[in-house]
Design a protein around this motif. Structure first.
Motif, PDB file in Angstrom:
ATOM      1  N   ILE A  90      -6.542   7.865  58.554  1.00  0.00           N
ATOM      2  CA  ILE A  90      -5.753   6.660  58.299  1.00  0.00           C
ATOM      3  C   ILE A  90      -5.895   6.229  56.836  1.00  0.00           C
ATOM      4  CG2 ILE A  90      -5.250   4.309  59.148  1.00  0.00           C
ATOM      5  CD1 ILE A  90      -4.824   6.465  61.188  1.00  0.00           C
ATOM      6  N   GLY A  91      -6.665   6.999  56.070  1.00  0.00           N
ATOM      7  CA  GLY A  91      -6.954   6.601  54.686  1.00  0.00           C
ATOM      8  C   GLY A  91      -6.227   7.389  53.632  1.00  0.00           C
ATOM      9  N   ALA A  92      -5.044   7.897  53.951  1.00  0.00           N
ATOM     10  CA  ALA A  92      -4.299   8.692  52.969  1.00  0.00           C
ATOM     11  C   ALA A  92      -3.956   7.878  51.725  1.00  0.00           C
ATOM     12  CB  ALA A  92      -3.020   9.246  53.596  1.00  0.00           C
ATOM     13  N   GLU A  93      -3.839   6.564  51.874  1.00  0.00           N
ATOM     14  CA  GLU A  93      -3.545   5.720  50.714  1.00  0.00           C
ATOM     15  C   GLU A  93      -4.648   5.836  49.667  1.00  0.00           C
ATOM     16  OE1 GLU A  93      -1.085   2.563  48.842  1.00  0.00           O
ATOM     17  OE2 GLU A  93      -0.799   4.221  50.233  1.00  0.00           O
ATOM     18  N   GLY A  94      -5.897   5.876  50.126  1.00  0.00           N
ATOM     19  CA  GLY A  94      -7.014   6.036  49.192  1.00  0.00           C
ATOM     20  C   GLY A  94      -7.022   7.404  48.543  1.00  0.00           C
ATOM     21  N   GLN A  95      -6.693   8.428  49.306  1.00  0.00           N
ATOM     22  CA  GLN A  95      -6.644   9.799  48.767  1.00  0.00           C
ATOM     23  C   GLN A  95      -5.494   9.939  47.769  1.00  0.00           C
ATOM     24  OE1 GLN A  95      -6.378  11.496  52.680  1.00  0.00           O
ATOM     25  NE2 GLN A  95      -8.266  10.379  53.185  1.00  0.00           N
ATOM     26  N   TYR A  96      -4.402   9.246  48.042  1.00  0.00           N
ATOM     27  CA  TYR A  96      -3.266   9.195  47.123  1.00  0.00           C
ATOM     28  C   TYR A  96      -3.682   8.566  45.791  1.00  0.00           C
ATOM     29  CZ  TYR A  96       1.243   7.176  45.476  1.00  0.00           C
ATOM     30  OH  TYR A  96       2.339   6.791  44.744  1.00  0.00           O
ATOM     31  N   ILE A  97      -4.441   7.478  45.858  1.00  0.00           N
ATOM     32  CA  ILE A  97      -4.913   6.804  44.653  1.00  0.00           C
ATOM     33  C   ILE A  97      -5.853   7.706  43.853  1.00  0.00           C
ATOM     34  CG2 ILE A  97      -6.364   4.908  43.800  1.00  0.00           C
ATOM     35  CD1 ILE A  97      -5.286   3.226  46.159  1.00  0.00           C
ATOM     36  N   MET A  98      -6.797   8.341  44.560  1.00  0.00           N
ATOM     37  CA  MET A  98      -7.783   9.160  43.856  1.00  0.00           C
ATOM     38  C   MET A  98      -7.138  10.396  43.231  1.00  0.00           C
ATOM     39  SD  MET A  98     -10.372   7.301  44.071  1.00  0.00           S
ATOM     40  CE  MET A  98     -11.592   8.366  43.306  1.00  0.00           C
TER      41      MET A  98
END
Length: 360
Positions: A90-98
């Motif tokens: 559910i944390g793809a947003e964080g992976q997108y940012i990194m």
């Protein structure tokens, strides 16, 4: 008496019809929402779904479908692999940012040098940034049995703090008059993800999205690993008996979803967005969850669903500027799509019964 009865077998017809029914239900109840806000519901729906494709300024908005659809498709393809196996990133947003931070950092480290190798290095760095961020919940789940939903979601907020820190610190433009944000990568030729065909919206992120769709389809239908993913999601016990290694599958699915999300972030920061800013992330990682389920976790379905969600983004912006609809109303409208998708999806496995009569 109305009751739910489990179907002997999931209804394939209802499974295929659910996305269409969800879109229609969203249009109907979204129209009621717009009417409650004092807007003509038919005009609002037309503005969102028709004007970007066939309106007066469609020549400008059509390329935006590719620009906004590419990151959604890339991220959703990665998520779908895990979702099919019952692994919930559910944390793809964080992976997108990194991915955006890693890729931009590599590009800016070479500034102002010019080389054809800089952008490929940025791509590798962006993929690595997303992958390494996804490995945190993957390794914690494999080693300690933690819940990947909670860990990956909490890491989104950590990534957002990194984003703010980099925008105000290490990646801050030294010639930016004190304003937060990095140099504009669109003005740095070797790091710019420009349109392959001028004005078409077709940049390298769009190409990567199409390649990801093709490779995911081949993986899921022709490869042994795809079989392991499918059987683990449908029958975990059978998967164990067939020799599937759960730990390796967790590492692969979370790693691949992080890698693709990181690529999406890199292509966005080096192209349409152009720079690292505090508000760089716009929720693509969360919207991609809707795209994955709307596409029934099928690569081709995800491609179509990504274009549909991109259409709601573009149409929503037009509706805000032309009709005065608040941004929150557009976000509720997009959220309705996931709500109705999940609600109607229940009838794939269950049917309604009124007394003795079968209704659905």
């Amino acid at each position: 008496m109305i009751r739910l009865e489990k179907r002997p077998q999931p209804s394939r017809a209802f499974s295929l019809a659910t996305p269409v029914l969800a879109v229609l239900a969203t249009m109907f109840f979204g129209g009621l929402l717009f009417a409650a806000l004092g807007k003509d519901p038919l005009v609002a729906i037309k503005t969102i779904f028709w004007d970007p494709l066939f309106g007066e300024f469609a020549f400008f908005y059509r390329p935006q479908l590719l620009i906004k659809g590419a990151p959604l498709v890339l991220i959703a393809i990665g998520l779908s692999l895990g979702f099919k196996a019952g692994i919930w990133n559910i944390g793809a947003e964080g992976q997108y940012i990194m991915g955006a931070l890693f890729g931009a950092a590599v590009g800016l480290a070479f500034y102002p040098a010019q080389s054809v190798f800089i952008f490929p290095l940025m791509v590798l760095a962006g993929a690595f940034g997303g992958w390494i961020w996804a490995m945190i919940p993957a390794l914690l789940k494999v080693r300690f049995g933690t819940n990947e939903i909670l860990v990956s979601l909490m890491l989104v907020y950590v990534a957002e703090q990194f984003l703010a820190s980099m925008s105000l610190g290490l990646l801050k433009n030294p010639e930016g008059f004190g304003f937060p944000g990095s140099r504009n990568l669109q003005q740095y030729e070797s790091a710019f993800n420009a349109d392959i065909i001028e004005g078409s919206g077709m940049h390298w992120g769009v190409v990567a999205a199409f390649i990801a769709v093709i490779l995911a389809y081949v993986l899921l239908t022709k490869h042994r690993l795809g079989f392991a993913i499918r059987v683990t999601g449908e029958a975990p016990r059978a998967a164990r008996f067939s020799g599937v290694n759960p730990a390796r599958l967790v590492l692969f699915c979370l790693g691949m979803s992080g890698l693709l999300a990181g690529l999406a972030g890199l292509f966005e920061v080096s192209g349409p967005a152009g720079q690292v800013t505090i508000d760089f992330n716009v929720g693509y990682g969360f919207t991609a969850i809707i795209v994955a389920f709307l596409g029934r976790l099928h690569p081709v379905g995800i491609l179509l669903a990504g274009l549909l969600m991109a259409l709601t983004y573009i149409g929503g912006d037009i509706a805000q500027s032309n009709l005065g609809l608040p941004a929150a109303a557009i976000q509720v409208f997009q959220g309705m799509l996931l709500f109705f998708l999940l609600a109607l999806d229940m009838f794939t496995n269950y049917r309604l019964r009124f007394g003795r009569g079968e209704v659905a």
